[in-house]
Write an enzyme that holds these catalytic residues in place. Structure first.
Site: not given
Ligand SMILES: NC(=O)c1ccc[n+]([C@@H]2O[C@H](COP(=O)([O-])OP(=O)(O)OC[C@H]3O[C@@H](n4cnc5c(N)ncnc54)[C@H](OP(=O)(O)O)[C@@H]3O)[C@@H](O)[C@H]2O)c1
Length: 334
Positions: A108-110, A137, A141, A165, A180, A210, A281
């Site tokens: 993630s960008s953080c 977090y 990462k 992002t 978010h 953002r 913020d």
């Molecule tokens: N959302 C954003 O804005 C964003 C931005 C930049 C990068 N990312 C990156 O993208 C990745 C996914 O993010 P997301 O937003 O898609 O998150 P998400 O919607 O919460 O999805 C995460 C998935 O991982 C599963 N999971 C979490 N912990 C687990 C575990 N211990 N064992 C098995 N499955 C597990 C969750 O299942 P459950 O829901 O059943 O726990 C869910 O299906 C992350 O690495 C994040 O840093 C996200």
């Protein structure tokens, strides 16, 4: 990636993972391996080992993570650092033990310093202090990026760390505790509109800037990179400072206040937007430099307004489903 290759998408029900799965299925990949969280607990090392030994994926996308907004990150830092470190460690280690050809780790960008120059280049990693509210977090990462580098150097793996992002799109989290900013705004505006409220309160001053990328665009970029020929993929792995790191974004940002106005317009909320300046913020500005990705010839296809409209449609569909379920349950109880 050959169309019949065994490809494991960890976290396929989440925002990022479901977009990756849609993209891969849409391109004709037919050997997609998935496990829900209930079927495979990725913090359980023995379970992850068994899964990799049985299924032998050739490619892995790591989109499973414990993810949340400022409130969740601030309230549960121990869970964020423990869970993310253990998920990524188990998946990357077992991928190496089982000869996975390529792995893409989503960060993630953080991970970048709070006050680094904008737009943020990959080489700014570890050049200054992190934003405090999501430090646990971010450190997890950063460890993931370092694992990719270290495994590539010592074991000859081909692990890529992609830093998207802020993402939004289908299967986002809309509960206000974990959401978010963009999905939280969608829910707040929708509830204000349907509840007949005349104002919505937004955390912070509205001035932080953002960048937002629709999840399908993120998936498009990631699948494109994982499908590159060996030489081209190898070049992305030789990023700045020897890090196999690449930013994934659209290259444009806006203030939270402008974003809130865009969401209000899509949702149809016509009341006032009130900014609660007693709330934090977060980082003042976060815009990724996407020069490395652009050099690969990639650019996003979905503009912000179109993306918010699609996300709102998804929110309404899921809300409808939840209300029907709630109705059915209350009927069952009666
Ligand atoms: N959302 C954003 O804005 C964003 C931005 C930049 C990068 N990312 C990156 O993208 C990745 C996914 O993010 P997301 O937003 O898609 O998150 P998400 O919607 O919460 O999805 C995460 C998935 O991982 C599963 N999971 C979490 N912990 C687990 C575990 N211990 N064992 C098995 N499955 C597990 C969750 O299942 P459950 O829901 O059943 O726990 C869910 O299906 C992350 O690495 C994040 O840093 C996200």
């Amino acid at each position: 990636m050959e169309l019949n290759a065994r490809i494991y998408v960890a976290g396929h029900r989440g925002l990022a993972g479901s977009a990756l799965l849609r993209r891969l299925a849409g391109e004709g990949y037919r050997n997609l391996l998935t496990r829900t969280h209930a079927e495979l607990e990725l913090t359980d090392q023995a379970a992850v080992r068994k899964f990799f030994e049985q299924e032998k994926p050739a490619y892995v996308f790591v989109a499973a993570a414990k993810v949340g907004g400022i409130l969740a990150n601030n309230s549960y830092p121990a869970e964020f650092v423990q869970s993310n470190l253990s998920v990524q460690t188990h998946v990357m280690h077992e991928a190496w033990r089982n000869g996975v050809g390529r792995l893409l780790f989503l960060g993630s960008s953080c991970i970048y310093p709070r006050d680094c120059p904008q737009p943020i280049k990959e080489e700014y990693l570890l050049t200054g202090p992190l934003e405090f509210t999501n430090r646990a977090y971010a450190v997890a990462k950063i460890a993931g990026v370092e694992m990719c580098r270290s495994y590539n150097v010592q074991y000859g793996t081909r692990y890529l760390a992609a830093m998207p992002t802020n993402l939004y799109g289908p299967n986002d989290t809309y509960d206000l505790e974990g959401a978010h900013v963009l999905p939280a705004l969608i829910r707040k505006m929708h509830e204000a509109k349907t509840g007949g409220l005349d104002r919505v309160v937004i955390w912070g001053t509205g001035s932080p800037r953002r960048e937002f990328l629709y999840s399908d665009d993120m998936a498009d970029a990631c699948v494109m990179m994982m499908s590159l020929p060996d030489d081209a993929f190898g070049k992305i792995l030789e990023g700045p400072g020897g890090l196999p790191l690449i930013n994934v974004g659209c290259g444009e940002d806006q203030s939270i206040a402008d974003l809130a106005r865009a969401v209000a317009s899509v949702v149809g909320f016509r009341g006032a937007l009130e900014f609660d300046t007693s709330k934090p913020d977060g980082t003042p500005r976060k815009l990724l430099d996407v020069g490395r990705l652009r050099k690969l010839g990639w650019s996003p296809r979905i503009d912000l307004k179109t993306g918010i409209a699609a996300a709102y449609t998804d929110f309404l569909a899921r809300e409808g489903g939840f209300s029907e379920l709630r109705g059915a349950l209350s009927g069952a109880k009666a």
